[in-house]
Design an enzyme around this catalytic site. Structure first.
Site, PDB file in Angstrom:
ATOM      1  N   LYS A 178       0.849  -1.193   0.000  1.00 53.62           N
ATOM      2  CA  LYS A 178       0.000   0.000   0.000  1.00 53.62           C
ATOM      3  C   LYS A 178       0.884   1.242   0.000  1.00 53.62           C
ATOM      4  O   LYS A 178       1.514   1.568   1.004  1.00 53.62           O
ATOM      5  CB  LYS A 178      -0.905   0.041   1.226  1.00 53.62           C
ATOM      6  N   GLU A 253       9.237   1.064  10.893  1.00 51.53           N
ATOM      7  CA  GLU A 253      10.248   2.118  10.678  1.00 51.53           C
ATOM      8  C   GLU A 253       9.523   3.431  10.881  1.00 51.53           C
ATOM      9  O   GLU A 253       8.694   3.817  10.045  1.00 51.53           O
ATOM     10  CB  GLU A 253      10.801   2.040   9.249  1.00 51.53           C
ATOM     11  N   CYS A 287      12.961  10.898   7.465  1.00 59.26           N
ATOM     12  CA  CYS A 287      12.945  10.360   8.832  1.00 59.26           C
ATOM     13  C   CYS A 287      14.307  10.513   9.503  1.00 59.26           C
ATOM     14  O   CYS A 287      14.398  10.598  10.721  1.00 59.26           O
ATOM     15  CB  CYS A 287      12.523   8.899   8.811  1.00 59.26           C
ATOM     16  N   GLU A 388       8.870  15.757  15.895  1.00 56.38           N
ATOM     17  CA  GLU A 388       9.342  15.615  14.515  1.00 56.38           C
ATOM     18  C   GLU A 388       8.554  16.596  13.653  1.00 56.38           C
ATOM     19  O   GLU A 388       7.335  16.482  13.533  1.00 56.38           O
ATOM     20  CB  GLU A 388       9.105  14.185  14.023  1.00 56.38           C
TER      21      GLU A 388
HETATM   22  P1  NAD Z   1       1.794   8.082   8.091  1.00 55.07           P
HETATM   23  O1  NAD Z   1       2.051   7.300   9.323  1.00 55.07           O
HETATM   24  O2  NAD Z   1       0.723   9.090   8.107  1.00 55.07           O
HETATM   25  O3  NAD Z   1       1.455   7.102   6.871  1.00 55.07           O
HETATM   26  C1  NAD Z   1       2.328   6.061   6.472  1.00 55.07           C
HETATM   27  C2  NAD Z   1       1.535   5.035   5.672  1.00 55.07           C
HETATM   28  O4  NAD Z   1       0.588   4.425   6.551  1.00 55.07           O
HETATM   29  C3  NAD Z   1       0.719   5.631   4.510  1.00 55.07           C
HETATM   30  O5  NAD Z   1       0.694   4.713   3.445  1.00 55.07           O
HETATM   31  C4  NAD Z   1      -0.656   5.779   5.142  1.00 55.07           C
HETATM   32  O6  NAD Z   1      -1.704   5.799   4.187  1.00 55.07           O
HETATM   33  C5  NAD Z   1      -0.713   4.513   6.004  1.00 55.07           C
HETATM   34  N1  NAD Z   1      -1.679   4.573   7.121  1.00 55.07           N
HETATM   35  C6  NAD Z   1      -2.231   5.663   7.703  1.00 55.07           C
HETATM   36  N2  NAD Z   1      -3.079   5.285   8.685  1.00 55.07           N
HETATM   37  C7  NAD Z   1      -3.051   3.924   8.723  1.00 55.07           C
HETATM   38  C8  NAD Z   1      -3.683   2.936   9.533  1.00 55.07           C
HETATM   39  N3  NAD Z   1      -4.539   3.270  10.501  1.00 55.07           N
HETATM   40  N4  NAD Z   1      -3.399   1.630   9.313  1.00 55.07           N
HETATM   41  C9  NAD Z   1      -2.517   1.273   8.351  1.00 55.07           C
HETATM   42  N5  NAD Z   1      -1.898   2.160   7.545  1.00 55.07           N
HETATM   43  C10 NAD Z   1      -2.148   3.468   7.733  1.00 55.07           C
HETATM   44  O7  NAD Z   1       3.205   8.716   7.674  1.00 55.07           O
HETATM   45  P2  NAD Z   1       3.512   9.693   6.485  1.00 55.07           P
HETATM   46  O8  NAD Z   1       2.996  11.047   6.841  1.00 55.07           O
HETATM   47  O9  NAD Z   1       3.113   9.078   5.186  1.00 55.07           O
HETATM   48  O10 NAD Z   1       5.121   9.686   6.518  1.00 55.07           O
HETATM   49  C11 NAD Z   1       5.850  10.473   7.387  1.00 55.07           C
HETATM   50  C12 NAD Z   1       6.318   9.677   8.588  1.00 55.07           C
HETATM   51  O11 NAD Z   1       7.012   8.514   8.171  1.00 55.07           O
HETATM   52  C13 NAD Z   1       7.299  10.448   9.436  1.00 55.07           C
HETATM   53  O12 NAD Z   1       7.002  10.267  10.798  1.00 55.07           O
HETATM   54  C14 NAD Z   1       8.636   9.812   9.102  1.00 55.07           C
HETATM   55  O13 NAD Z   1       9.639   9.945  10.083  1.00 55.07           O
HETATM   56  C15 NAD Z   1       8.241   8.399   8.886  1.00 55.07           C
HETATM   57  N6  NAD Z   1       9.249   7.699   8.089  1.00 55.07           N
HETATM   58  C16 NAD Z   1      10.067   6.796   8.711  1.00 55.07           C
HETATM   59  C17 NAD Z   1      11.060   6.154   7.977  1.00 55.07           C
HETATM   60  C18 NAD Z   1      11.989   5.151   8.624  1.00 55.07           C
HETATM   61  O14 NAD Z   1      12.612   4.402   7.889  1.00 55.07           O
HETATM   62  N7  NAD Z   1      12.095   5.105   9.935  1.00 55.07           N
HETATM   63  C19 NAD Z   1      11.216   6.432   6.634  1.00 55.07           C
HETATM   64  C20 NAD Z   1      10.374   7.352   6.039  1.00 55.07           C
HETATM   65  C21 NAD Z   1       9.377   7.985   6.779  1.00 55.07           C
END
Ligand code: NAD
Length: 485
Positions: A178, A253, A287, A388
């Protein structure tokens, strides 16, 4: 009249299809605000169909029992095709993600390298024979898990998809991925390309859609055996709770608030330039962003002056321009979130030396641009120091001595990445050992090496991607004992 934008269907069972209710999501170019595609928005029925097909393909055995060299060659063909189509994929990633084209090209190269690495890893990851205290032989097999639900964010759409898909496939699992609803295009292109490389239909499925519906349905689906999630700590927490029902394997992650520690003996020329990109790369939506900089007091003023001067000259602009160093934020909403932090930093009494402004003239006014911000006079209890931000905002603070640097760096619920700058090898090792983090770069800002484990401690996650260790997260041990008599 405007030209209609292309339609992109879901990728399920080797076919591109509309969603079961026919609904779509419009995907935009964040640099211009223009629509670039209408993408089928998966429903719960579509997710169920994708998981059932992936499960059926896994159970049928042909994929998981494929000979190791053949599976490795297939992954290598995907890597080759990614390289052949690199420019097209980089353009997609740049237009959909707002990434400077030069950065997008680097990301696509790393996607190819990821598939190549796991192509070579397939036949180098295996079980053991163990000298058990019995009359016989104990063996372990490394077996695939089944259907893996891979959920990725919008900041590095194809790179993070590849970090999950390649090791999952290398171990013989099947996949339902997804992408984030705002950046689904490159993952859909990859699904097409994997089919072209010869991946059996239904082994890799891609279901774009909202997290609250599609993501949640995937996580709770009874046929899903493993969830690999990259995203915010808030959503990761929910995913982990939901995964508890059914005891699904889960790796996470999550977010970060990484430290960049600069000692007085650092090579400042290299350090300043590197520290700029360590926080403003991908418009700060990274991140691993080193968004808290701690500088030893004797060089604090000089560092701040040089860093701020460079931040002011960072070329913010059209991602298609080869000279652009920073593009827009992903959505108007994301820019609003970051502006909320700018207001909070100003109100809490930090000094903003530059940036944090929305361009209102010329072509940049159409996109989600924000100039890179530098804060000083910060305290550790301020929101801009604790949370963050996920945007182009940095806080710079002085410190006195090693112990204070370590205390400040560890004063966060996160523990993903970080850097430290010193020419004293003893100090470098002492401080590196004392920082609570999954990754640390010394005299560098680089966190990502496909051969080395990537991931966080504390609230930055569980498990590791990349390297051979990722294969552990996509396989189970099976112990078999054979009696001698
Ligand atoms: P997010 O948590 O809002 O969404 C991430 C993914 O999860 C998206 O595909 C979203 O549609 C999905 N999602 C949202 N709600 C969900 C639920 N209830 N159940 C299952 N899936 C769901 O994050 P974002 O805004 O897309 O990305 C930014 C965040 O990601 C930041 O906090 C960043 O630090 C983190 N990030 C971490 C890494 C790492 O490797 N540690 C890498 C990149 C981004």
């Amino acid at each position: 009249m405007n030209n209609p934008v292309p339609f992109e269907g879901l990728a399920i069972g080797g076919k591109r299809t509309a969603s079961s209710d026919g609904k779509t999501t419009t995907v935009y170019n964040p640099a211009t605000g223009a629509p670039i595609a209408e993408v089928a928005a998966a429903t719960a029925d579509d997710v169920d169909r994708a998981v059932c097909i992936a499960h059926e393909r896994f159970s049928a055995g042909r994929w998981k029992e494929m000979r190791s060299r053949e599976r490795g060659q297939l992954l290598q063909r995907i890597a080759n095709l990614v390289r052949e189509r690199a420019e097209t994929l980089a353009q997609i990633e740049s237009q959909n993600g707002g990434k400077p084209i030069s950065a997008a090209r680097g990301e696509i190269a790393s996607v190819a390298n990821t598939f190549e690495y796991y192509a070579g890893a397939v036949n180098k990851f295996f079980g053991q024979t163990i000298p058990v205290n019995a009359n016989g032989t104990s063996l372990t097999f490394r077996e695939p898990l089944g259907v893996c639900a891979l959920i990725v964010p919008w900041n590095f759409p194809l790179v993070i998809s590849a970090w999950k898909i390649a090791p999952a496939l290398a171990m013989g699992n099947t996949v339902v991925l997804k992408p984030a609803s705002v950046t689904p295009l490159s993952a859909l292109a990859l699904a097409d390309l994997a089919l072209e490389a010869g991946l059996p239909e239904g082994v890799l499925n891609v279901v774009p859609g909202a997290g609250s519906s599609v993501g949640s349905t995937l996580v709770t689906h009874p046929l899903v055996r493993k969830i690999s999630f990259t995203g915010s700590t808030a959503v990761g927490t929910q995913v982990m709770k939901q995964a508890a029902d059914g005891i699904k394997r889960v790796s996470l992650e999550l977010g970060g608030k990484s430290a960049n520690i600069v000692f007085a003996d650092a090579d400042l020329d290299t350090c300043v330039e590197s520290s700029i990109f360590a926080v403003y790369d991908n418009a700060g939506q990274d991140c691993c962003s080193r968004s808290r900089i701690f500088v030893e007091r004797p060089i604090y003023d000089e560092f701040v002056e040089r860093f701020t001067a460079r931040a002011k000259t960072l070329k913010v602009g059209d991602p298609a321009d080869e000279a652009t160093e920073m593009g827009p934020l992903i959505t108007p909403q994301q820019r609003e979130n970051v502006l909320g932090y700018i207001r909070s930093g100003d109100e809490e009494g930090a000094t903003r030396l530059c940036g944090g402004e929305v361009p209102t003239d010329g072509p940049l006014a159409r996109g989600n641009f924000l100039t890179p911000a530098v804060y000083v006079d910060v305290r550790t209890d301020m929101r801009i120091m604790r949370e963050e931000i996920f945007g182009p905002v940095v806080c710079i603070m002085p410190f006195d001595g090693e112990d204070e640097a370590i205390r400040l760096a560890n004063d966060t619920p996160y523990g993903l990445s970080g850097s430290l700058w010193t020419r004293d090898i003893g100090r470098a090792l002492r401080v590196a050992r004392a920082i609570e983090t999954g990754m640390l770069s010394i005299n560098s800002s680089s966190s990502v090496h496909i051969e080395a484990p990537f991931g966080g401690v504390k609230q930055s996650g569980i498990g590791r991607e990349q390297g051979m260790v990722a294969l552990e997260h996509y396989s189970e041990y099976k112990s078999v004992f054979i009696a001698n008599d």
